[in-house]
Motif scaffolding. Structure first.
Motif, PDB file in Angstrom:
ATOM      1  N   ALA A 277      14.414  11.684   0.269  1.00 10.91           N
ATOM      2  CA  ALA A 277      14.003  12.653  -0.747  1.00 10.91           C
ATOM      3  C   ALA A 277      15.209  13.337  -1.367  1.00 10.91           C
ATOM      4  CB  ALA A 277      13.064  13.690  -0.133  1.00 10.91           C
ATOM      5  N   VAL A 278      16.167  13.766  -0.518  1.00 10.06           N
ATOM      6  CA  VAL A 278      17.307  14.514  -1.023  1.00 10.06           C
ATOM      7  C   VAL A 278      18.384  13.570  -1.546  1.00 10.06           C
ATOM      8  CG1 VAL A 278      19.121  16.111  -0.402  1.00 10.06           C
ATOM      9  CG2 VAL A 278      16.847  16.452   0.483  1.00 10.06           C
TER      10      VAL A 278
ATOM     11  N   ILE B  50      15.099  -1.717  -4.536  1.00  6.18           N
ATOM     12  CA  ILE B  50      15.532  -1.422  -3.169  1.00  6.18           C
ATOM     13  C   ILE B  50      14.658  -0.332  -2.563  1.00  6.18           C
ATOM     14  CG2 ILE B  50      17.412  -0.417  -1.819  1.00  6.18           C
ATOM     15  CD1 ILE B  50      19.342  -2.046  -3.322  1.00  6.18           C
ATOM     16  N   GLY B  51      14.221   0.618  -3.400  1.00  3.27           N
ATOM     17  CA  GLY B  51      13.279   1.628  -2.903  1.00  3.27           C
ATOM     18  C   GLY B  51      11.987   1.007  -2.423  1.00  3.27           C
ATOM     19  N   THR B  52      11.483   0.035  -3.198  1.00  2.00           N
ATOM     20  CA  THR B  52      10.276  -0.673  -2.774  1.00  2.00           C
ATOM     21  C   THR B  52      10.507  -1.394  -1.459  1.00  2.00           C
ATOM     22  OG1 THR B  52       9.896  -1.028  -5.107  1.00  2.00           O
ATOM     23  CG2 THR B  52       8.493  -2.205  -3.596  1.00  2.00           C
ATOM     24  N   LYS B  53      11.684  -2.013  -1.344  1.00  2.00           N
ATOM     25  CA  LYS B  53      12.002  -2.743  -0.114  1.00  2.00           C
ATOM     26  C   LYS B  53      12.103  -1.774   1.065  1.00  2.00           C
ATOM     27  CE  LYS B  53      13.306  -7.053  -1.668  1.00  2.00           C
ATOM     28  NZ  LYS B  53      12.080  -7.145  -2.472  1.00  2.00           N
TER      29      LYS B  53
ATOM     30  N   ALA C  98      18.187   5.626   4.887  1.00  2.00           N
ATOM     31  CA  ALA C  98      16.825   6.001   5.289  1.00  2.00           C
ATOM     32  C   ALA C  98      16.197   4.886   6.121  1.00  2.00           C
ATOM     33  CB  ALA C  98      15.973   6.303   4.060  1.00  2.00           C
ATOM     34  N   CYS C  99      16.411   3.624   5.697  1.00  2.00           N
ATOM     35  CA  CYS C  99      15.942   2.483   6.507  1.00  2.00           C
ATOM     36  C   CYS C  99      16.531   2.560   7.903  1.00  2.00           C
ATOM     37  CB  CYS C  99      16.371   1.163   5.879  1.00  2.00           C
ATOM     38  SG  CYS C  99      15.455   0.652   4.475  1.00  2.00           S
TER      39      CYS C  99
ATOM     40  N   ALA D 197       5.332   4.859   4.641  1.00  2.00           N
ATOM     41  CA  ALA D 197       5.714   3.873   3.627  1.00  2.00           C
ATOM     42  C   ALA D 197       5.086   4.215   2.280  1.00  2.00           C
ATOM     43  CB  ALA D 197       5.295   2.479   4.081  1.00  2.00           C
ATOM     44  N   LEU D 198       3.827   4.670   2.294  1.00  2.00           N
ATOM     45  CA  LEU D 198       3.177   5.068   1.041  1.00  2.00           C
ATOM     46  C   LEU D 198       3.913   6.239   0.404  1.00  2.00           C
ATOM     47  CD1 LEU D 198      -0.614   4.822   1.808  1.00  2.00           C
ATOM     48  CD2 LEU D 198       0.732   3.443   0.269  1.00  2.00           C
ATOM     49  N   ALA D 199       4.313   7.216   1.239  1.00  2.00           N
ATOM     50  CA  ALA D 199       5.047   8.361   0.695  1.00  2.00           C
ATOM     51  C   ALA D 199       6.359   7.920   0.062  1.00  2.00           C
ATOM     52  CB  ALA D 199       5.298   9.383   1.801  1.00  2.00           C
ATOM     53  N   TYR D 200       7.047   6.949   0.702  1.00  2.00           N
ATOM     54  CA  TYR D 200       8.286   6.427   0.135  1.00  2.00           C
ATOM     55  C   TYR D 200       8.027   5.792  -1.221  1.00  2.00           C
ATOM     56  CZ  TYR D 200      11.484   6.911   4.038  1.00  2.00           C
ATOM     57  OH  TYR D 200      12.326   7.407   4.982  1.00  2.00           O
TER      58      TYR D 200
END
Lengths: 224, 98
Positions: free
Chosen positions: A60-61, B50-53, A43-44, B74-77
């Motif tokens: 998301a998925v 890692i999700g936060t990153k 995703a990044c 970024a907020l949605a992530y």
């Protein structure tokens, strides 16, 4: 070498590490978590490639619902892989052959970040692209794009005079809805969107039926 | 002086570039923890971080490319990451989502 390109390369190295670790891990719970990490890193990378919508779907998925489904399966089956299979040589050879054909197919494509590629030229001045163009600095298209950004800034600095021009300037959709996303989804691709919605609705019903478990015996089976 | 030269060579702002590389270095350390981590909770924690990153990375890219709308993404992530981690933990604890 561009700075963002450097970040891309480091990111791709991390993606590779996550993918290899996912395949090699014998603890299946760890493999599920690592595949989720792989999706987050992808995703990044998609975001860096200017494909924000793809990135969001991937997060998301790939990182969200897939991980939960994988772990749901592990709850039912146990999380140790018992047998380590030997390498299946014909399958490996087939994969290598197909992979090399695919790589051969990409040789005709324009070089990465090439500002003269058709994908970069088409919507150059609509504010969608630009990130990848700036990865190949010094070219004519990059200079054009920067000049365009400068004029755009100048136009926004005295908004009062240009308030009337605002719609004329951004009317790429022949008088349809001025919002670009709404215009494409609702006017240009209305039928496509409608049937996509139907497909997603049917898929949702199917998932609920599959995951709900048996009626009258709610404790037996079913994830929801 | 040298910084300006490097900046023109890389065609990027040095502080944002350093921020990006530091962020990726953090992701690398977390990846090591996720691969090596002795318990499952180490791995879940690494995934959450890692999700936060990822959210931070999206925000940083927004700064590099001067598109402030990326902050919303970024907020949605961040929300997605929170819900996903809660779901995984709930699943491990109760064996079902309900």
């Amino acid at each position: 070498m561009n700075g963002i390109l450097l970040i891309d390369l480091i990111l791709l190295a991390l993606v590779l590490v996550a993918a290899v670790a996912t395949v090699e891990s014998r603890n299946l719970f760890a493999a599920a978590i690592l595949s989720s990490i792989y999706s987050l890193l992808m995703a990044c990378f998609w975001t860096s490639m200017d494909a924000v919508d793809v990135a969001y779907t991937e997060a998301a998925v790939g990182a969200g619902i897939s991980t939960i489904l994988l772990i749901g399966t592990l709850v039912l089956t146990g999380s140790r892989e018992t047998v380590r299979k030997a390498v299946h040589w014909p399958a490996l050879l087939l994969c290598l052959a197909v992979g090399s054909v695919l790589i051969f197919g990409t040789l005709d494509m324009p070089a990465f970040g090439d500002p003269n590629a058709p994908a970069q030229q088409h919507a150059l001045y609509e504010g969608f692209t630009g990130q990848n163009i700036l990865k190949a600095p010094g070219s004519k298209a990059a200079e054009d794009y920067e000049a365009y950004l400068a004029t755009e800034d100048a136009a926004h600095s005295h908004d009062g005079e240009h308030a009337h021009d605002e719609h004329a300037r951004h009317d790429y959709f022949h008088g349809h809805v001025p919002n670009q996303v709404t215009s494409v989804i609702v006017t240009y691709r209305a039928f496509d969107t409608m049937f996509e919605t139907c497909v997603i609705f049917c898929a949702g019903i199917g998932m609920i039926v599959l995951l709900r478990g048996r009626r009258g015996n709610p404790m037996k089976g079913g994830l929801l | 002086m040298i910084l300006a030269e490097v900046e023109s060579m890389l065609n990027t702002d040095i502080p944002t570039l350093v921020g990006g590389v530091a962020l990726l270095f953090g992701i690398m350390l977390l990846l090591v923890r996720a691969i090596a981590g002795p318990t499952n909770y180490d791995r879940i924690l690494a995934m959450n971080a890692i999700g936060t990153k990822t959210a931070l990375f999206v925000a940083l890219l927004g700064f590099i490319t001067e598109r402030p709308a990326f902050l919303d993404i970024a907020l949605a992530y961040a929300i997605l990451n929170f819900v996903g981690t809660i779901a995984i933990l709930k699943f491990i604890r109760h064996r079902r989502l309900g």
